[in-house]
Write an enzyme that holds these catalytic residues in place. Structure first.
Site, mmCIF file in Angstrom:
data_model
loop_
_atom_site.group_PDB
_atom_site.id
_atom_site.type_symbol
_atom_site.label_atom_id
_atom_site.label_comp_id
_atom_site.label_asym_id
_atom_site.label_seq_id
_atom_site.Cartn_x
_atom_site.Cartn_y
_atom_site.Cartn_z
ATOM 1 N N HIS A 76 110.575 -71.306 -18.226
ATOM 2 C CA HIS A 76 109.478 -70.621 -17.517
ATOM 3 C C HIS A 76 109.622 -69.105 -17.600
ATOM 4 O O HIS A 76 110.720 -68.555 -17.518
ATOM 5 C CB HIS A 76 109.299 -71.130 -16.092
ATOM 6 C CG HIS A 76 110.403 -70.835 -15.127
ATOM 7 N ND1 HIS A 76 110.461 -69.673 -14.398
ATOM 8 C CD2 HIS A 76 111.480 -71.560 -14.748
ATOM 9 C CE1 HIS A 76 111.519 -69.704 -13.604
ATOM 10 N NE2 HIS A 76 112.168 -70.835 -13.803
ATOM 11 N N ASP A 192 116.833 -66.341 -13.803
ATOM 12 C CA ASP A 192 116.019 -67.554 -13.634
ATOM 13 C C ASP A 192 114.576 -67.132 -13.886
ATOM 14 O O ASP A 192 113.970 -66.526 -13.020
ATOM 15 C CB ASP A 192 116.219 -68.106 -12.216
ATOM 16 C CG ASP A 192 115.235 -69.211 -11.883
ATOM 17 O OD1 ASP A 192 114.652 -69.798 -12.798
ATOM 18 O OD2 ASP A 192 115.048 -69.470 -10.666
ATOM 19 N N GLU A 224 106.023 -71.079 -12.717
ATOM 20 C CA GLU A 224 106.909 -72.151 -12.249
ATOM 21 C C GLU A 224 107.302 -71.940 -10.803
ATOM 22 O O GLU A 224 107.373 -72.868 -10.004
ATOM 23 C CB GLU A 224 108.170 -72.203 -13.134
ATOM 24 C CG GLU A 224 109.057 -73.418 -12.886
ATOM 25 C CD GLU A 224 110.237 -73.183 -11.947
ATOM 26 O OE1 GLU A 224 111.008 -74.103 -11.725
ATOM 27 O OE2 GLU A 224 110.370 -72.061 -11.397
ATOM 28 N N GLU A 225 107.540 -70.692 -10.455
ATOM 29 C CA GLU A 225 108.061 -70.384 -9.120
ATOM 30 C C GLU A 225 107.047 -70.647 -8.011
ATOM 31 O O GLU A 225 107.392 -70.635 -6.838
ATOM 32 C CB GLU A 225 108.544 -68.920 -9.063
ATOM 33 C CG GLU A 225 109.664 -68.577 -10.042
ATOM 34 C CD GLU A 225 110.996 -69.262 -9.731
ATOM 35 O OE1 GLU A 225 111.082 -69.987 -8.724
ATOM 36 O OE2 GLU A 225 111.947 -69.075 -10.518
ATOM 37 N N HIS A 334 117.410 -65.899 -7.577
ATOM 38 C CA HIS A 334 116.351 -65.570 -6.612
ATOM 39 C C HIS A 334 116.763 -64.413 -5.689
ATOM 40 O O HIS A 334 116.455 -64.416 -4.493
ATOM 41 C CB HIS A 334 115.937 -66.788 -5.765
ATOM 42 C CG HIS A 334 115.094 -67.771 -6.534
ATOM 43 N ND1 HIS A 334 114.016 -68.435 -5.994
ATOM 44 C CD2 HIS A 334 115.147 -68.180 -7.821
ATOM 45 C CE1 HIS A 334 113.468 -69.230 -6.908
ATOM 46 N NE2 HIS A 334 114.146 -69.080 -8.030
HETATM 47 ZN ZN LIG Z 1 113.891 -71.476 -12.811
#
Ligand SMILES: [Zn+2]
Length: 367
Positions: A76, A192, A224-225, A334
């Protein structure tokens, strides 16, 4: 003695450069433009590239044969960040999170806000100096709904007319990538899933060969998040027969006791048996683990009570797509500042390539 870069092979310097560019690219959910552009610039000419309306980027190598089973490599492109919700009379900005944040990890961190002219404006998540804190406030956990971003303006009018910031503006962490070459360490934001994106690009650029018995599609999926949104669209276009999701996965080795660690730095990429969103195809998982063992690629196995990933959408597509999720351990995912290692990155690329080399149509049917 640190054994960094055990698997540093061809493409190492190239890999760090693309990781750096992808990590630095601002691209919260819905605003992945700079990430897509970085990928397009990097891939160059041998690819058919296509973008859909939700900013998914489809990558197909001209050497890949279209009459073979389709494998979807997914990573992603978005990162966690924020969106400006409203502007206060004193010029500060209220915001909503895009993706999951720990509110305690936000205060006093630097951010960048995109203004209406497309420029990135510097800001800070305001934190009350200790001089003004009451004893009750010191004990109370922070709450995003009461936080503001300060850009140094003194009025709502200034924010609008001098800084050109309006509501709806995307906000990203303001962090610059750095690389400690000797120790093979990576520091930066958005690992990420920019590490997954970089791994996907490396596989597509350097390892798609004529003798693969697969038709390989790379997809940088958007949003995606926000709940796996882009992949809902991309999987319908690809209609894959099998899929590998490449992720940056939360490292737990600074929180868990040794025997419970499932994502430690320098311990290899992680394969998930399950997380909250999916159960990976057990036969495909076993196949991937056998490949890693045969090729002496270190790996870690995870059974996670939380988390979620694009694989959950892909595996439920059509008559079910056998899907596995591989992840590079990333500390402090994150949040503004992530840490990962080049050897875990290189091992994930290597593992993914070996899986592709060993898959064939009969095997895919047997999963
Ligand atoms: Zn991810």
């Amino acid at each position: 003695m640190v054994t960094a870069g055990k698997y540093i092979v061809e493409g190492y310097v190239d890999s760090v450069k693309i990781i750096e560019k992808l990590s630095n690219a601002p691209g919260v959910s819905g605003f992945e433009d700079a990430v897509v552009q970085t990928a397009v610039n990097y891939l160059g000419k041998s690819f058919e590239l296509e973008e859909d309306r939700i900013r998914n980027l489809f990558i197909h190598h001209s050497l890949s044969k279209k009459n073979l089973p389709k494998v979807m490599l997914d990573a992603h492109s978005d990162e966690v960040g924020f969106m400006i919700q409203s502007i206060n009379n004193n010029g500060t900005l209220k915001f909503l999170p895009l993706g999951g944040w720990n509110p305690q990890a936000l205060s006093a961190h630097a951010v960048k806000i995109r203004n209406t002219k497309g420029n990135w404006i510097q800001g800070v998540v305001a934190s009350k100096p200790t001089h003004f804190l009451t004893p009750d406030e010191i004990k109370k956990p922070l709450d995003i709904s009461t936080m503001v971003i300060d850009i140094g303006a003194t009025s709502k009018q200034e924010t609008a007319e001098l800084f050109h910031i309006k509501i709806g503006a995307p906000v990203v962490p303001d962090v610059k990538f750095s690389h400690d070459e000797k120790k093979g360490l990576l520091f930066g934001k958005a690992f990420d899933d920019r590490l997954g994106c970089a791994a996907l690009l490396e596989v597509m650029k350097h390892h798609i060969k004529k003798d693969l018995k697969l038709d390989v599609y790379g997809v940088l999926s958007s949003q995606e998040e926000l709940g796996l949104r882009g992949v809902n669209v991309s999987v319908r276009k690809i209609k894959p027969d099998i899929a590998i999701v490449l992720e940056g996965t939360p490292a737990d080795d600074t929180f868990n006791s040794n025997d419970a660690v499932q994502a430690g730095l320098r311990k290899g990429p992680q394969i998930r048996h399950m997380d909250k969103s999916m159960l990976s195809n057990p036969r495909f998982v076993k196949f991937a683990i056998d490949i890693a063992e045969k090729n002496k690629i270190p790996f870690q196995e995870a059974v996670r009570s939380g988390g979620g990933n694009n694989g959950s959408v892909i595996t439920l597509h059509d008559r079910s797509v056998p899907t596995i999720t591989l992840g590079i351990p990333v500390r402090y995912i994150h949040s503004h500042n992530c840490i990962a290692t080049m050897e875990d990155f290189n091992n994930m690329v290597k593992w993914c390539v070996e899986i592709l080399k060993n898959l064939n149509p009969d095997m895919i049917e047997s999963f």
